[in-house]
Write an enzyme that holds these catalytic residues in place. Structure first.
Site, mmCIF file in Angstrom:
data_model
loop_
_atom_site.group_PDB
_atom_site.id
_atom_site.type_symbol
_atom_site.label_atom_id
_atom_site.label_comp_id
_atom_site.label_asym_id
_atom_site.label_seq_id
_atom_site.Cartn_x
_atom_site.Cartn_y
_atom_site.Cartn_z
ATOM 1 N N ASP A 57 9.641 4.759 -15.596
ATOM 2 C CA ASP A 57 9.877 4.627 -14.159
ATOM 3 C C ASP A 57 10.481 3.265 -13.829
ATOM 4 O O ASP A 57 10.113 2.633 -12.835
ATOM 5 C CB ASP A 57 8.578 4.838 -13.377
ATOM 6 C CG ASP A 57 8.836 5.209 -11.914
ATOM 7 O OD1 ASP A 57 9.937 5.713 -11.619
ATOM 8 O OD2 ASP A 57 7.943 4.988 -11.080
ATOM 9 N N SER A 97 0.837 -1.196 0.000
ATOM 10 C CA SER A 97 0.000 0.000 0.000
ATOM 11 C C SER A 97 0.872 1.246 0.000
ATOM 12 O O SER A 97 2.055 1.209 0.342
ATOM 13 C CB SER A 97 -0.927 0.018 1.226
ATOM 14 O OG SER A 97 -0.180 0.104 2.418
ATOM 15 N N LYS A 153 -5.165 -4.003 -7.919
ATOM 16 C CA LYS A 153 -4.575 -2.712 -7.584
ATOM 17 C C LYS A 153 -5.670 -1.653 -7.561
ATOM 18 O O LYS A 153 -6.315 -1.398 -8.576
ATOM 19 C CB LYS A 153 -3.496 -2.347 -8.605
ATOM 20 C CG LYS A 153 -2.837 -0.991 -8.385
ATOM 21 C CD LYS A 153 -1.743 -0.787 -9.423
ATOM 22 C CE LYS A 153 -1.081 0.576 -9.284
ATOM 23 N NZ LYS A 153 0.011 0.761 -10.269
ATOM 24 N N VAL A 208 -2.551 -2.728 -3.123
ATOM 25 C CA VAL A 208 -2.684 -3.959 -3.883
ATOM 26 C C VAL A 208 -3.098 -5.061 -2.925
ATOM 27 O O VAL A 208 -2.501 -5.217 -1.852
ATOM 28 C CB VAL A 208 -1.370 -4.325 -4.594
ATOM 29 C CG1 VAL A 208 -1.481 -5.681 -5.285
ATOM 30 C CG2 VAL A 208 -1.000 -3.259 -5.612
#
Length: 540
Positions: free
Chosen positions: A132, A17, A38, A23
């Site tokens: 990312d 979290s 999610k 999730v």
């Protein structure tokens, strides 16, 4: 009011979290398949920008078909929440492994790099830049294989979404807010590779400004890495995108050549065994262990209240983007003054509906010959093990296969949870559904006889809606052609549904088509896409 949960799934516990979301481990009620769900954070679901980015992440996952990327099962959006239902990876985050065990050794580091690069290659092939890549977004399974997750801030190649990412892994051009490119993902993957080799990041700083200056102008720190892999470090961390491999697939080719020459033909198997041994030292971090799994499954990386090394949320990013750009510009100017500044297609998509905002349409397949054979369906998978982890697949890696569904020539993927009607949500009473739109948001050829599409349905109520997806083949552009099978299923309990579909075509037409319609009818009627699949067919 009780917390909203996705209809049709029974949740067991939380896996991770953050302020951006959480999730949870769940089981699909109809098939018994374990999944990871999610959820968008409760504080964020009222922000249209966050919802758009969350929806775009689901669409990106739905467009990717790779064993090295977590798979989307479905996206559900309701008045009380939004959720991405995805494949459960019984693995641990590479970040956890590095934090507890340190450097992995060169062969294991090469295996991590190759596996996640293959995931990036699938994204790059679909025109998507991850933006990312970092150890938090690489999961290592019990067999030593790695998987790429979390496309929360992914962007279309060549788009200019602004400054975003995790500063310790951002390429020089990302700091300038230049268009998203696969070469930036290559840079971030190399930073992670360096971290696996040495146990630390190549560049460190107390703040954004120091990190920006080092990533933009500091020499590549290769001296602490094994000499055999230094060419990969130099290439991947080059300051200009043109000096790096231009995409992940090209970097994988260089990696294979260098690794084979340096460590011999068995390097990959030895590296996997080493990773598996390291992961085995952290058994309680696996989702199947039943303990706290924080960090073992991707949650939103752009979380509120970001700590050191994390980038802020989209709303705060917009505020800070101009500040960061100004800081970087000033740093570059100072560095320059100091003398330290480093200076005939086989497939054609014809769409009748526009894509969701924020993510480009999936590109059409490339020239004939570049489209590989249809993927082999997964073997039948036993029921989940008593521990709650997915049973091993043919290669020993965890799978979450559900019994396949068929209707005529259409075959749902074995990893797709059943599209049976979902039970009503427990948090509200279903209202009569009025369908605002139905869209085929992507359609592409995946093999000589197979195609994949993604369908999005938006409603004004949570009542039941029937979705009909029909497939066609023909020889005339702009005309449906002959029917080639259809699938009908029910949905309820939410106001938006997005899911991927696959189909094996029986007809011999040059054009493939897919059409989606709903009952009640959508405000835009139906949505149709067509694809030219091979050479020698009429294009007008």
């Amino acid at each position: 009011m009780s917390v909203w949960s996705v209809p049709g799934y029974t949740e067991s516990r939380e896996l991770g979290s953050g302020a951006g979301g959480r999730v949870v481990l769940a089981v699909h009620d109809t098939t018994g398949v374990p999944v990871a769900v999610k959820y968008l954070g409760e504080r964020l679901r009222g922000d249209a920008a966050f919802v758009r980015e969350f929806r775009a992440e689901a669409r990106v996952l739905g467009a990717l078909d790779s064993p090295y990327v977590v798979r989307l099962y479905e996206y559900v959006e309701a008045p009380h929440g939004a959720a991405i239902v995805m494949e459960l990876i019984d693995g641990i985050a590479l970040r956890s492994l590095l934090a507890r065990e340190g450097a992995t050794g060169p062969e294991a580091a090469l295996v991590v790099l190759k596996g996640s690069l293959l995931g990036l290659a699938a994204a790059h092939g679909a025109g998507v830049v991850h933006r990312d890549y970092k150890p938090e977004n690489v999961l290592v399974s019990a067999d030593g294989t790695s998987r790429l997750v979390d496309f929360g801030i992914a962007a279309g190649r060549g788009t200019t979404p602004g400054v975003a990412g995790t500063p310790a892994y951002m390429a020089p051009e990302q700091w300038h807010g230049e268009p998203a490119s696969p070469a930036a993902d290559v840079y971030a993957a190399t930073v992670t590779f360096y971290e696996c080799l040495t146990g630390r990041k190549p560049y460190t700083g107390e703040n954004f400004a120091e990190l920006a200056l080092q990533h933009i102008g500091a020499p590549v720190p290769e001296d602490d890495t094994p000499e055999a892999v230094r060419p990969l470090i130099r290439r991947g961390l080059a300051k200009t995108p043109e000096d790096r491999p231009q995409n992940a697939a090209a970097f994988v080719a260089e990696l294979d050549e260098i690794a084979g020459a340096a460590y011999g033909p068995g390097w990959e198997e030895r590296g996997r065994r080493r990773l598996a041994a390291l992961a085995a030292l952290l058994p309680l971090l696996f989702p199947s262990a039943g303990g706290s799994g924080a960090g073992t499954t991707a949650v939103a990386t752009t979380s509120l209240g970001a700590g050191p090394g994390e980038w802020p949320t989209p709303g705060l990013r917009r505020v800070l983007a101009g500040i960061v750009a100004a800081v970087v510009a000033a740093l570059v100017a100072v560095a320059a003054r100091a003398g330290t500044d480093a200076g005939g297609r086989a497939a054609e998509a014809v769409a009748t509906t526009s894509a969701l905002p924020g993510v480009p349409d999936t590109p059409a397949p490339g020239p004939e010959g570049s489209v590989g054979p249809a993927p082999s369906p997964p073997a039948a998978t036993p029921s989940p093990s008593p521990s709650g982890s997915p049973a091993p697949g043919p290669s020993g890696s965890p799978t979450t296969s559900a019994p396949p569904m068929t209707a005529g020539p259409t075959t749902w993927p074995a990893t797709e949870p059943s599209m049976e009607p979902s039970p009503e949500p427990t948090t509200s009473t279903s209202a009569p559904a009025s369908v605002r739109s139905v869209s085929v948001t992507s359609f592409r050829q995946t093999g000589t006889r197979t195609g994949a599409a993604s369908v999005d349905v938006a409603t004004d109520g949570t009542g039941p809606v029937t979705i009909v997806v029909s497939w066609y083949t023909g020889d005339t552009k702009g005309q449906p052609g002959a029917p080639d099978g259809s699938q009908t299923f029910e949905r309820s309990g939410a106001t938006r549904y997005t899911f991927p579909l696959t189909h094996t075509f029986q007809g011999q037409g040059c054009y493939w088509g897919v059409q989606a319609s709903t009952d009640p009818g959508a405000a835009n009627g139906t949505s149709t896409r067509q694809l030219l699949t091979r050479r020698g067919c009429p294009v007008a």
